[in-house]
Design a protein around this motif. Structure first.
Motif, PDB file in Angstrom:
ATOM      1  N   PHE A   1     -24.832  40.291  92.116  1.00 25.52           N
ATOM      2  CA  PHE A   1     -23.590  39.891  91.448  1.00 25.52           C
ATOM      3  C   PHE A   1     -23.269  40.833  90.283  1.00 25.52           C
ATOM      4  CE2 PHE A   1     -21.703  37.242  87.977  1.00 25.52           C
ATOM      5  CZ  PHE A   1     -20.434  37.164  88.516  1.00 25.52           C
ATOM      6  N   LEU A   2     -24.293  41.210  89.522  1.00 31.57           N
ATOM      7  CA  LEU A   2     -24.072  42.120  88.399  1.00 31.57           C
ATOM      8  C   LEU A   2     -23.510  43.462  88.881  1.00 31.57           C
ATOM      9  CD1 LEU A   2     -27.241  41.449  86.193  1.00 31.57           C
ATOM     10  CD2 LEU A   2     -24.872  40.882  85.646  1.00 31.57           C
ATOM     11  N   SER A   3     -23.989  43.914  90.027  1.00 32.29           N
ATOM     12  CA  SER A   3     -23.490  45.190  90.551  1.00 32.29           C
ATOM     13  C   SER A   3     -22.030  45.094  90.962  1.00 32.29           C
ATOM     14  CB  SER A   3     -24.344  45.632  91.739  1.00 32.29           C
ATOM     15  OG  SER A   3     -24.192  44.728  92.826  1.00 32.29           O
ATOM     16  N   ARG A   4     -21.554  43.859  91.280  1.00 34.55           N
ATOM     17  CA  ARG A   4     -20.160  43.680  91.694  1.00 34.55           C
ATOM     18  C   ARG A   4     -19.223  43.459  90.509  1.00 34.55           C
ATOM     19  NH1 ARG A   4     -20.447  38.903  95.982  1.00 34.55           N
ATOM     20  NH2 ARG A   4     -18.205  39.316  96.089  1.00 34.55           N
ATOM     21  N   MET A   5     -19.758  43.127  89.336  1.00 33.41           N
ATOM     22  CA  MET A   5     -18.907  42.825  88.191  1.00 33.41           C
ATOM     23  C   MET A   5     -18.861  43.947  87.154  1.00 33.41           C
ATOM     24  SD  MET A   5     -21.179  40.076  86.011  1.00 33.41           S
ATOM     25  CE  MET A   5     -20.417  40.457  84.432  1.00 33.41           C
TER      26      MET A   5
ATOM     27  N   PRO B   1     -18.347  48.174  86.367  1.00 37.43           N
ATOM     28  CA  PRO B   1     -17.973  48.002  84.956  1.00 37.43           C
ATOM     29  C   PRO B   1     -16.884  46.939  84.793  1.00 37.43           C
ATOM     30  CG  PRO B   1     -16.906  49.932  85.853  1.00 37.43           C
ATOM     31  CD  PRO B   1     -17.807  49.416  86.939  1.00 37.43           C
ATOM     32  N   LEU B   2     -16.933  46.227  83.675  1.00 39.68           N
ATOM     33  CA  LEU B   2     -15.946  45.189  83.409  1.00 39.68           C
ATOM     34  C   LEU B   2     -14.556  45.804  83.284  1.00 39.68           C
ATOM     35  CD1 LEU B   2     -17.937  43.083  80.787  1.00 39.68           C
ATOM     36  CD2 LEU B   2     -17.587  42.555  83.202  1.00 39.68           C
ATOM     37  N   ASN B   3     -13.577  45.090  83.810  1.00 44.56           N
ATOM     38  CA  ASN B   3     -12.200  45.572  83.813  1.00 44.56           C
ATOM     39  C   ASN B   3     -11.363  44.720  82.860  1.00 44.56           C
ATOM     40  OD1 ASN B   3      -9.734  46.720  84.415  1.00 44.56           O
ATOM     41  ND2 ASN B   3      -9.494  45.604  86.346  1.00 44.56           N
TER      42      ASN B   3
ATOM     43  N   ARG C   1     -12.588  41.942  86.614  1.00 49.25           N
ATOM     44  CA  ARG C   1     -11.601  41.431  85.659  1.00 49.25           C
ATOM     45  C   ARG C   1     -11.943  40.001  85.236  1.00 49.25           C
ATOM     46  NH1 ARG C   1      -6.217  42.387  84.084  1.00 49.25           N
ATOM     47  NH2 ARG C   1      -5.020  40.492  83.621  1.00 49.25           N
ATOM     48  N   GLY C   2     -12.338  39.151  86.205  1.00 47.26           N
ATOM     49  CA  GLY C   2     -12.653  37.766  85.881  1.00 47.26           C
ATOM     50  C   GLY C   2     -13.784  37.637  84.881  1.00 47.26           C
ATOM     51  N   MET C   3     -14.859  38.418  85.071  1.00 52.01           N
ATOM     52  CA  MET C   3     -15.990  38.345  84.157  1.00 52.01           C
ATOM     53  C   MET C   3     -15.682  38.999  82.813  1.00 52.01           C
ATOM     54  SD  MET C   3     -18.414  36.541  85.392  1.00 52.01           S
ATOM     55  CE  MET C   3     -17.107  35.482  86.041  1.00 52.01           C
TER      56      MET C   3
END
Length: 565
Positions: free
Chosen positions: A58-62, A64-66, A241-243
């Protein structure tokens, strides 16, 4: 010698009453059911290890934060804070008269008192999510429905605290003012509202903090601000973006909690100081004795009523400036969220048609599914309370200053508690749903972590409020710090710990219902689905089930708290 006698009396306690024994057995039964719920849900070492593996993916999918553009982000933050602020104002404005009518010393008669108390309890029992669904149907998408939903639901807490504060006041001041011919309104303002103003504001700040977290949840039913943007991002699986927005909410919640906590501490600082030693809050919200005396000297009697004309002193100017600032903030927040009186009036006109959609209640032919979902909600709440209590006890002990002398240790755990408490449970539920999948495991883990933040602070505060005289008496007899803690400190704080845990269970049942909105299991998922397909009679049916469970748990908690004191 008196201290030694007090210690001896504590040792020579009478036999516990039958009700106390039954209450103790009930608490043990609740603990056993909580442990069974943890096992039944399937939370074990294997589940946690698997979730940890999924967390890495999950961390790899979030990252870099957008983050949104700076201007857009500021607009979202201001919109969210405006909605929360107006909702809190609505709750305070409505709670003050309800509290006056619900308090024994100020209620016009017993019928009004019982009716006001019933309204306060009802508002606490109806989840703000259900109110938001109703108001969204009436007023459409946007801020108005969320403001009314959070504002009315907040009455359950704010009104109760205000009425309790009124009943604790000395009624002599009001009776004295009444004896010289003051009207009822003048009595309420001079003897009730003014003395309680610091507590009124402190409670409002605390509710603002709670409403900020709630606003994220209401984004899932169309309330604007950060919550709606998070919901839209996650529906499109835009985790970056959500995170990023969830991180903004986390930082905002922590900042608001720290600021409101400092303000509440200043506002509720002990009175009785000289003018030179008063805090800014004392000078702004509390009239000093000399000021009250001068005001009384200017009291004039006209047409059988009392006219109070205080001078334009520095204190009165500060109060006037505070009221002017409050009005300016209300106007500014209303402009930001584009509140429209026309929208409000048109929504009220549609109230009969909207009510007809929710009445009569119906199970929609899925009563069995609804009861199973409700059972899952109860299991989530019990399991989360059990896990939270087991983890919160050692953390709260390490955060208590009178138990752990090392500043680094208790300071670290205090900061940890603040950070954990700052994370909205909905954000935790979203993360755990992505990590562990849809279902009760995600809801339980989210509530457990949130429970640790709340209960740890309450445990630490309860330990710090224990009577040090008993501890010192045991220390003089040669007992070790370990013996002092278990025989005096922990024993004194045990009833408070039980009360806090029962309060947590009550809160978790409501929260478990709401977390189902994001797929975290329980009846909340059924609630959201029913609203989305316009089965509003099913929404009413679910609401009745929820209110019934909440009231049963509330009465059980009230009896247990009284029995174990």
């Amino acid at each position: 010698m008196s201290t030694a006698l007090a210690v001896q009396r504590k040792i020579d306690r009478p036999r516990p009453s039958a009700s106390r024994v039954v209450a103790s057995c009930s608490l043990i039964a609740l603990a056993v059911v909580g442990a069974w719920s943890v096992a039944s849900i399937g939370i074990n070492v294997g589940t946690l290890v698997e979730s940890a593996d999924n967390a890495g993916a999950f961390l790899s999918r979030m990252v870099p934060l957008n983050f949104p553009e700076f201007g857009e982000l500021v607009k979202l933050i201001v919109e969210t804070l405006s909605i929360v602020f107006l909702a809190t104002v609505v709750s305070v404005v409505l709670s003050i008269p309800l509290a006056v009518w619900a308090a024994t010393p100020t209620a016009p008669n017993s019928s009004v008192r019982y009716l006001s108390r019933a309204v306060i309890v009802l508002m606490r029992s109806i989840p703000d999510l259900v109110l938001a669904i109703i108001f969204m149907r009436m007023f459409g998408l946007g801020a108005l429905g969320g403001i009314l939903a959070m504002g009315l639901h907040s009455i359950g807490m704010v009104g109760k605290l205000y009425s309790d504060a009124i009943e604790e006041l000395d009624d002599g001041s009001r009776e004295a003012i009444e004896s010289v011919g003051a009207t009822r309104g003048q009595q309420m303002w001079a003897a009730i509202t003014q003395p309680l103003m610091p507590q009124i504001i402190a409670t409002a700040l605390h509710r603002f903090d709670i409403n900020l977290r709630t606003s994220v949840l209401l984004g899932y039913v169309g309330v604007g601000g950060l919550g709606m943007e998070i919901a839209n991002s996650l529906r499109m699986m835009n985790y970056k973006r959500g995170m990023a927005l969830a991180l903004v909410v986390l930082l905002l919640c922590i900042a608001v909690e720290l600021i409101s906590g400092a303000l509440r501490a200043a506002i509720l600082s002990p009175s009785g100081k000289t003018l030179s030693k008063q805090t800014w809050a004392d000078r702004l919200f509390v009239r000093t004795k000399s000021t009250a005396t001068r005001d009384a000297e200017k009291t004039s009697v006209s047409r059988g009523s009392v006219g109070i004309t205080p001078p334009w002193s520095t204190g009165r100017l500060q109060r006037f400036a505070g009221i002017a600032l409050l009005i300016a903030l209300i106007v500014g927040a209303s402009i930001v969220v584009e509140l429209s009186p026309k929208q409000f009036l048109e929504g009220l006109k549609s109230l009969p048609d909207t009510a007809a959609l929710f009445i009569p209640p119906s199970d929609g032919g899925m009563a069995e599914d609804l009861f199973l979902a409700l059972f899952d909600t109860l299991k989530i709440a019990l399991a989360a309370t059990f896990i939270g209590a087991v983890l919160a006890l050692p953390i709260g002990i390490l955060a208590a200053r009178n138990v752990v002398a090392n500043r680094v240790v208790h300071g670290f755990f205090r900061i940890l508690i603040v950070v954990v408490r700052g994370i909205p449970e909905l954000i935790l539920a979203i993360v755990f749903v992505v990590i562990s999948g849809l279902g009760v495991v995600a809801g339980t883990l989210a509530l457990s972590l949130g429970a640790v933040g709340l209960l740890s602070k309450l445990v630490a505060d309860s330990l710090e409020e224990t009577d040090t005289a008993v501890q010192e008496a045991i220390r003089t007899s040669g007992a070790s710090e370990f013996q002092i803690f278990f025989s005096a400190t922990l024993r004194q704080a045990a009833p408070a710990f039980v009360a806090h845990t029962l309060y947590l269970l009550d809160t978790n049942i409501r929260s478990a219902t709401l977390l189902g909105v994001v797929g975290a299991g329980g009846i909340g998922f059924q609630l959201l689905n029913a609203s989305r397909v316009n089965q509003f009679d099913v929404v009413t049916y679910i609401l009745i089930l929820m209110v019934a469970v909440v009231l049963v748990v509330e009465f059980l908690s009230l009896w247990l708290r009284k029995s174990v004191r």
